[in-house]
Write a protein that holds these residues in place. Structure first.
Motif, short mmCIF file in Angstrom:
data_model
loop_
_atom_site.label_atom_id
_atom_site.label_comp_id
_atom_site.label_asym_id
_atom_site.label_seq_id
_atom_site.Cartn_x
_atom_site.Cartn_y
_atom_site.Cartn_z
N ASN A 19 0.82 -1.20 0.00
CA ASN A 19 0.00 0.00 0.00
C ASN A 19 0.86 1.26 0.00
O ASN A 19 0.57 2.22 -0.71
N LYS A 20 1.94 1.28 0.80
CA LYS A 20 2.83 2.44 0.84
C LYS A 20 3.46 2.71 -0.52
O LYS A 20 3.55 3.85 -0.96
N VAL A 21 3.92 1.63 -1.17
CA VAL A 21 4.56 1.77 -2.48
C VAL A 21 3.54 2.26 -3.51
O VAL A 21 3.81 3.17 -4.29
N ALA A 22 2.36 1.66 -3.52
CA ALA A 22 1.33 2.07 -4.47
C ALA A 22 0.89 3.51 -4.22
O ALA A 22 0.58 4.25 -5.17
N LEU A 23 0.88 3.92 -2.96
CA LEU A 23 0.47 5.29 -2.62
C LEU A 23 1.44 6.33 -3.18
O LEU A 23 1.03 7.42 -3.57
N ILE A 24 2.73 5.99 -3.23
CA ILE A 24 3.71 6.91 -3.82
C ILE A 24 3.35 7.20 -5.27
O ILE A 24 3.44 8.34 -5.73
N GLN A 60 13.22 9.87 -10.59
CA GLN A 60 14.25 10.06 -9.56
C GLN A 60 13.60 10.41 -8.22
O GLN A 60 14.04 9.94 -7.17
N ASN A 61 12.56 11.23 -8.24
CA ASN A 61 11.83 11.58 -7.02
C ASN A 61 11.13 10.36 -6.42
O ASN A 61 11.09 10.19 -5.20
N ILE A 62 10.59 9.50 -7.27
CA ILE A 62 9.90 8.30 -6.80
C ILE A 62 10.89 7.36 -6.11
O ILE A 62 10.62 6.85 -5.03
N LYS A 68 13.25 6.19 1.23
CA LYS A 68 12.98 6.78 2.54
C LYS A 68 12.05 5.91 3.39
O LYS A 68 12.02 6.06 4.60
N VAL A 69 11.31 5.01 2.75
CA VAL A 69 10.43 4.10 3.49
C VAL A 69 11.32 3.17 4.30
O VAL A 69 12.24 2.52 3.77
N ILE A 70 11.08 3.08 5.59
CA ILE A 70 11.95 2.36 6.51
C ILE A 70 12.08 0.89 6.15
O ILE A 70 13.15 0.31 6.25
N CYS A 75 16.65 0.16 -3.40
CA CYS A 75 15.77 0.40 -4.53
C CYS A 75 16.64 0.68 -5.76
O CYS A 75 17.52 1.54 -5.71
N TYR A 76 16.42 -0.06 -6.85
CA TYR A 76 17.17 0.10 -8.08
C TYR A 76 16.25 0.62 -9.17
O TYR A 76 15.12 0.17 -9.30
N LEU A 77 16.77 1.52 -10.00
CA LEU A 77 16.04 2.07 -11.13
C LEU A 77 16.73 1.63 -12.41
O LEU A 77 17.96 1.74 -12.53
#
Length: 146
Positions: A19-24, A60-62, A68-70, A75-77
């Motif tokens: 949910n946190k990831v989808a909310l971003i 980049q912002n995402i 930042k999520v604990i 995270c790789y792009l």
């Protein structure tokens, strides 16, 4: 200019992380093309793979927000071109093992988990370097399973 990106992130099991990831993405009104969550049994981690189309600045912002999520370890792009040349590697070694130092010296590995009896490393690297790593591991004596 918009292009397709793939984000790969690693985390432990936490309720509400999807949910946190989808909310971003929802806050930025970005449509997700694919969202895959896989459990990696050997290292006891969850791997999220998310593909979507957006501008590089927004992406980049995402990635910054996700790191930042604990609960997120790394995270790789990757762009479509990078997906064909780069691979993400997970390594699990017993603590205080000489093989660990020899193998992690070949790649730029990032430690994501440190337990009493083992460590887990991750790296985003070229296929050729992974082949070098595989031959180096084959040269070393077999690792004990735990």
């Amino acid at each position: 200019m918009q292009q397709e990106f793939t984000i790969t992130l690693f985390s432990e099991k936490h309720e509400g992380l999807i949910n946190k990831v989808a909310l971003i993405f929802t806050r930025r009104k970005i449509n997700i093309n694919s969202f895959l969550v896989v459990f990696c049994k050997t290292v006891n981690l969850y791997r999220f793979t998310i593909t979507f189309t957006e501008t590089e600045e927004a992406v980049q912002n995402i990635v910054y927000q996700m790191e930042k999520v604990i609960e997120v370890f790394k995270c790789y792009l990757q762009t479509e071109a990078e997906l064909s040349t780069y691979q993400i590697l997970l390594l699990k070694f017993p603590n205080s093992d000489e093989k660990e130092k020899q193998v992690t010296s070949i790649i730029n590995a990032f430690q994501i988990i440190q337990e009493n009896d083992y460590c887990v490393y991750t790296s985003k690297t070229h296929k050729e370097i992974i082949q070098q790593l595989a031959t180096k591991i084959a040269e070393l004596e077999p690792m004990d399973s735990f």
